[in-house]
Design a protein around this motif. Structure first.
Motif, PDB file in Angstrom:
ATOM      1  N   TYR A  64      -7.543  -0.873 -10.694  1.00 19.00           N
ATOM      2  CA  TYR A  64      -6.101  -0.790 -10.858  1.00 19.00           C
ATOM      3  C   TYR A  64      -5.732  -0.712 -12.325  1.00 19.00           C
ATOM      4  O   TYR A  64      -6.402  -1.271 -13.185  1.00 19.00           O
ATOM      5  N   THR A  65      -4.606  -0.052 -12.586  1.00 19.49           N
ATOM      6  CA  THR A  65      -4.085   0.007 -13.942  1.00 19.49           C
ATOM      7  C   THR A  65      -3.471  -1.342 -14.296  1.00 19.49           C
ATOM      8  O   THR A  65      -2.725  -1.911 -13.503  1.00 19.49           O
ATOM      9  N   ASP A  66      -3.780  -1.838 -15.474  1.00 19.62           N
ATOM     10  CA  ASP A  66      -3.098  -3.017 -15.992  1.00 19.62           C
ATOM     11  C   ASP A  66      -1.911  -2.478 -16.778  1.00 19.62           C
ATOM     12  O   ASP A  66      -2.054  -1.957 -17.876  1.00 19.62           O
ATOM     13  N   TYR A  67      -0.729  -2.582 -16.192  1.00 15.55           N
ATOM     14  CA  TYR A  67       0.453  -1.960 -16.775  1.00 15.55           C
ATOM     15  C   TYR A  67       0.833  -2.561 -18.122  1.00 15.55           C
ATOM     16  O   TYR A  67       1.525  -1.923 -18.906  1.00 15.55           O
ATOM     17  N   LYS A  68       0.361  -3.746 -18.393  1.00 15.18           N
ATOM     18  CA  LYS A  68       0.624  -4.360 -19.699  1.00 15.18           C
ATOM     19  C   LYS A  68      -0.082  -3.575 -20.814  1.00 15.18           C
ATOM     20  O   LYS A  68       0.342  -3.595 -21.960  1.00 15.18           O
ATOM     21  N   SER A  69      -1.154  -2.878 -20.470  1.00 13.83           N
ATOM     22  CA  SER A  69      -1.903  -2.125 -21.468  1.00 13.83           C
ATOM     23  C   SER A  69      -1.282  -0.754 -21.778  1.00 13.83           C
ATOM     24  O   SER A  69      -1.742  -0.068 -22.689  1.00 13.83           O
ATOM     25  N   LEU A  70      -0.237  -0.380 -21.074  1.00 11.44           N
ATOM     26  CA  LEU A  70       0.415   0.902 -21.329  1.00 11.44           C
ATOM     27  C   LEU A  70       1.172   0.846 -22.653  1.00 11.44           C
ATOM     28  O   LEU A  70       1.576  -0.230 -23.104  1.00 11.44           O
ATOM     29  N   LEU A  88       4.351  -9.191  -9.317  1.00 16.79           N
ATOM     30  CA  LEU A  88       5.670  -9.016  -9.915  1.00 16.79           C
ATOM     31  C   LEU A  88       5.583  -8.851 -11.431  1.00 16.79           C
ATOM     32  O   LEU A  88       6.354  -8.084 -12.020  1.00 16.79           O
ATOM     33  N   ASN A  89       4.648  -9.523 -12.056  1.00 16.74           N
ATOM     34  CA  ASN A  89       4.459  -9.347 -13.502  1.00 16.74           C
ATOM     35  C   ASN A  89       4.022  -7.925 -13.824  1.00 16.74           C
ATOM     36  O   ASN A  89       4.422  -7.366 -14.852  1.00 16.74           O
ATOM     37  N   GLN A  90       3.200  -7.341 -12.980  1.00 15.88           N
ATOM     38  CA  GLN A  90       2.798  -5.947 -13.179  1.00 15.88           C
ATOM     39  C   GLN A  90       4.012  -5.024 -13.057  1.00 15.88           C
ATOM     40  O   GLN A  90       4.210  -4.123 -13.878  1.00 15.88           O
ATOM     41  N   LEU A  91       4.838  -5.272 -12.038  1.00 16.46           N
ATOM     42  CA  LEU A  91       6.044  -4.462 -11.861  1.00 16.46           C
ATOM     43  C   LEU A  91       7.006  -4.664 -13.031  1.00 16.46           C
ATOM     44  O   LEU A  91       7.648  -3.717 -13.487  1.00 16.46           O
ATOM     45  N   HIS A  92       7.076  -5.888 -13.536  1.00 17.16           N
ATOM     46  CA  HIS A  92       7.947  -6.149 -14.683  1.00 17.16           C
ATOM     47  C   HIS A  92       7.538  -5.323 -15.900  1.00 17.16           C
ATOM     48  O   HIS A  92       8.385  -4.853 -16.661  1.00 17.16           O
ATOM     49  N   GLU A  93       6.243  -5.149 -16.090  1.00 18.82           N
ATOM     50  CA  GLU A  93       5.771  -4.330 -17.216  1.00 18.82           C
ATOM     51  C   GLU A  93       6.310  -2.905 -17.110  1.00 18.82           C
ATOM     52  O   GLU A  93       6.724  -2.308 -18.105  1.00 18.82           O
ATOM     53  N   LEU A  94       6.324  -2.364 -15.907  1.00 20.73           N
ATOM     54  CA  LEU A  94       6.864  -1.014 -15.704  1.00 20.73           C
ATOM     55  C   LEU A  94       8.381  -1.006 -15.878  1.00 20.73           C
ATOM     56  O   LEU A  94       8.939  -0.097 -16.491  1.00 20.73           O
ATOM     57  N   ALA A  95       9.041  -2.027 -15.331  1.00 21.23           N
ATOM     58  CA  ALA A  95      10.498  -2.109 -15.423  1.00 21.23           C
ATOM     59  C   ALA A  95      10.954  -2.192 -16.878  1.00 21.23           C
ATOM     60  O   ALA A  95      11.936  -1.549 -17.269  1.00 21.23           O
ATOM     61  N   TYR A  96      10.238  -2.970 -17.655  1.00 18.98           N
ATOM     62  CA  TYR A  96      10.545  -3.118 -19.084  1.00 18.98           C
ATOM     63  C   TYR A  96      10.471  -1.759 -19.781  1.00 18.98           C
ATOM     64  O   TYR A  96      11.339  -1.404 -20.582  1.00 18.98           O
ATOM     65  N   ILE A 118      14.546 -11.310 -10.740  1.00 18.01           N
ATOM     66  CA  ILE A 118      15.803 -11.090 -11.459  1.00 18.01           C
ATOM     67  C   ILE A 118      15.581 -10.257 -12.711  1.00 18.01           C
ATOM     68  O   ILE A 118      16.353  -9.341 -13.011  1.00 18.01           O
ATOM     69  N   SER A 119      14.534 -10.524 -13.425  1.00 18.47           N
ATOM     70  CA  SER A 119      14.238  -9.754 -14.634  1.00 18.47           C
ATOM     71  C   SER A 119      13.986  -8.281 -14.296  1.00 18.47           C
ATOM     72  O   SER A 119      14.483  -7.379 -14.981  1.00 18.47           O
ATOM     73  N   ILE A 120      13.237  -8.031 -13.244  1.00 13.56           N
ATOM     74  CA  ILE A 120      12.966  -6.654 -12.818  1.00 13.56           C
ATOM     75  C   ILE A 120      14.256  -5.971 -12.379  1.00 13.56           C
ATOM     76  O   ILE A 120      14.535  -4.833 -12.760  1.00 13.56           O
ATOM     77  N   VAL A 121      15.046  -6.678 -11.589  1.00 13.41           N
ATOM     78  CA  VAL A 121      16.315  -6.136 -11.092  1.00 13.41           C
ATOM     79  C   VAL A 121      17.233  -5.763 -12.252  1.00 13.41           C
ATOM     80  O   VAL A 121      17.872  -4.707 -12.237  1.00 13.41           O
ATOM     81  N   GLU A 122      17.282  -6.607 -13.257  1.00 14.25           N
ATOM     82  CA  GLU A 122      18.116  -6.324 -14.426  1.00 14.25           C
ATOM     83  C   GLU A 122      17.609  -5.101 -15.174  1.00 14.25           C
ATOM     84  O   GLU A 122      18.392  -4.235 -15.572  1.00 14.25           O
ATOM     85  N   ASN A 123      16.306  -5.010 -15.380  1.00 12.34           N
ATOM     86  CA  ASN A 123      15.742  -3.880 -16.119  1.00 12.34           C
ATOM     87  C   ASN A 123      15.873  -2.563 -15.366  1.00 12.34           C
ATOM     88  O   ASN A 123      16.016  -1.509 -15.982  1.00 12.34           O
ATOM     89  N   LEU A 124      15.808  -2.615 -14.045  1.00  9.91           N
ATOM     90  CA  LEU A 124      15.883  -1.393 -13.243  1.00  9.91           C
ATOM     91  C   LEU A 124      17.281  -1.159 -12.680  1.00  9.91           C
ATOM     92  O   LEU A 124      17.494  -0.206 -11.944  1.00  9.91           O
ATOM     93  N   THR A 125      18.214  -2.037 -13.011  1.00 12.34           N
ATOM     94  CA  THR A 125      19.603  -1.961 -12.559  1.00 12.34           C
ATOM     95  C   THR A 125      19.696  -1.756 -11.046  1.00 12.34           C
ATOM     96  O   THR A 125      20.324  -0.823 -10.574  1.00 12.34           O
ATOM     97  N   MET A 126      19.076  -2.645 -10.318  1.00 11.50           N
ATOM     98  CA  MET A 126      19.052  -2.572  -8.860  1.00 11.50           C
ATOM     99  C   MET A 126      20.214  -3.388  -8.289  1.00 11.50           C
ATOM    100  O   MET A 126      20.075  -4.562  -7.957  1.00 11.50           O
ATOM    101  N   LYS A 127      21.344  -2.727  -8.188  1.00 11.32           N
ATOM    102  CA  LYS A 127      22.586  -3.393  -7.796  1.00 11.32           C
ATOM    103  C   LYS A 127      22.479  -4.047  -6.418  1.00 11.32           C
ATOM    104  O   LYS A 127      22.962  -5.158  -6.228  1.00 11.32           O
ATOM    105  N   ASN A 128      21.886  -3.371  -5.436  1.00 12.56           N
ATOM    106  CA  ASN A 128      21.811  -3.926  -4.081  1.00 12.56           C
ATOM    107  C   ASN A 128      21.009  -5.227  -4.045  1.00 12.56           C
ATOM    108  O   ASN A 128      21.408  -6.185  -3.381  1.00 12.56           O
TER     109      ASN A 128
END
Length: 136
Positions: free
Chosen positions: A2-8, A38-46, A83-93
């Motif tokens: 798997y890709t470690d998204y933090k390394s991107l 979720l931390n991996q997804l947060h790296e992408l969201a950031y 919440i951090s991911i939602v804020e970064n990706l502006t996921m209103k729903n």
């Protein structure tokens, strides 16, 4: 492997990130929604936030579904990540779902987290870049 998204790279184009979001969905959609995932997804969201572009609608729908299934109002760590991911990706729903269900939260630390997010982002969650001209 798997890709470690933090390394991107910190700065990426939205179309490059789309491939990684799709990869995330294919890898993690049927796995437990834990802090590590979720931390991996947060790296992408950031990184997506820094593109000043919204996610592709299809990807956004899949990420929204993933986040809705990850919500755990009893886990501070999970809610902090969501919440951090939602804020970064502006996921209103997802944001509105969290806000609308805060009355079911019994832990004061989680309730404070949600209320702080509501105070800071409720007016801009669907258009976070509207005041961008004020910064330029």
């Amino acid at each position: 492997m798997y890709t470690d998204y933090k390394s991107l790279p910190d700065s990426m184009e939205a179309n490059e990130l789309a491939d990684y979001f799709n990869e995330f969905i294919s890898i993690y959609s049927d796995k437990p929604k834990n802090v590590e995932a979720l931390n991996q997804l947060h790296e992408l969201a950031y990184r997506q936030w820094d593109t000043y572009e919204s996610l592709d609608e299809d990807i956004a729908a899949k990420i929204e579904s993933y986040l809705m299934s990850a919500i755990d109002f009893k886990s501070y760590e999970i809610m902090d990540s969501v919440i951090s991911i939602v804020e970064n990706l502006t996921m209103k729903n997802v944001f509105e779902y969290i806000i609308n269900n805060k009355s079911s939260v019994s832990a004061s630390s989680i309730l404070n987290l949600i209320e702080e997010a509501e105070e800071e982002y409720a007016d801009s969650i669907d258009n976070p870049y509207e005041n961008l001209d004020d910064w330029l």
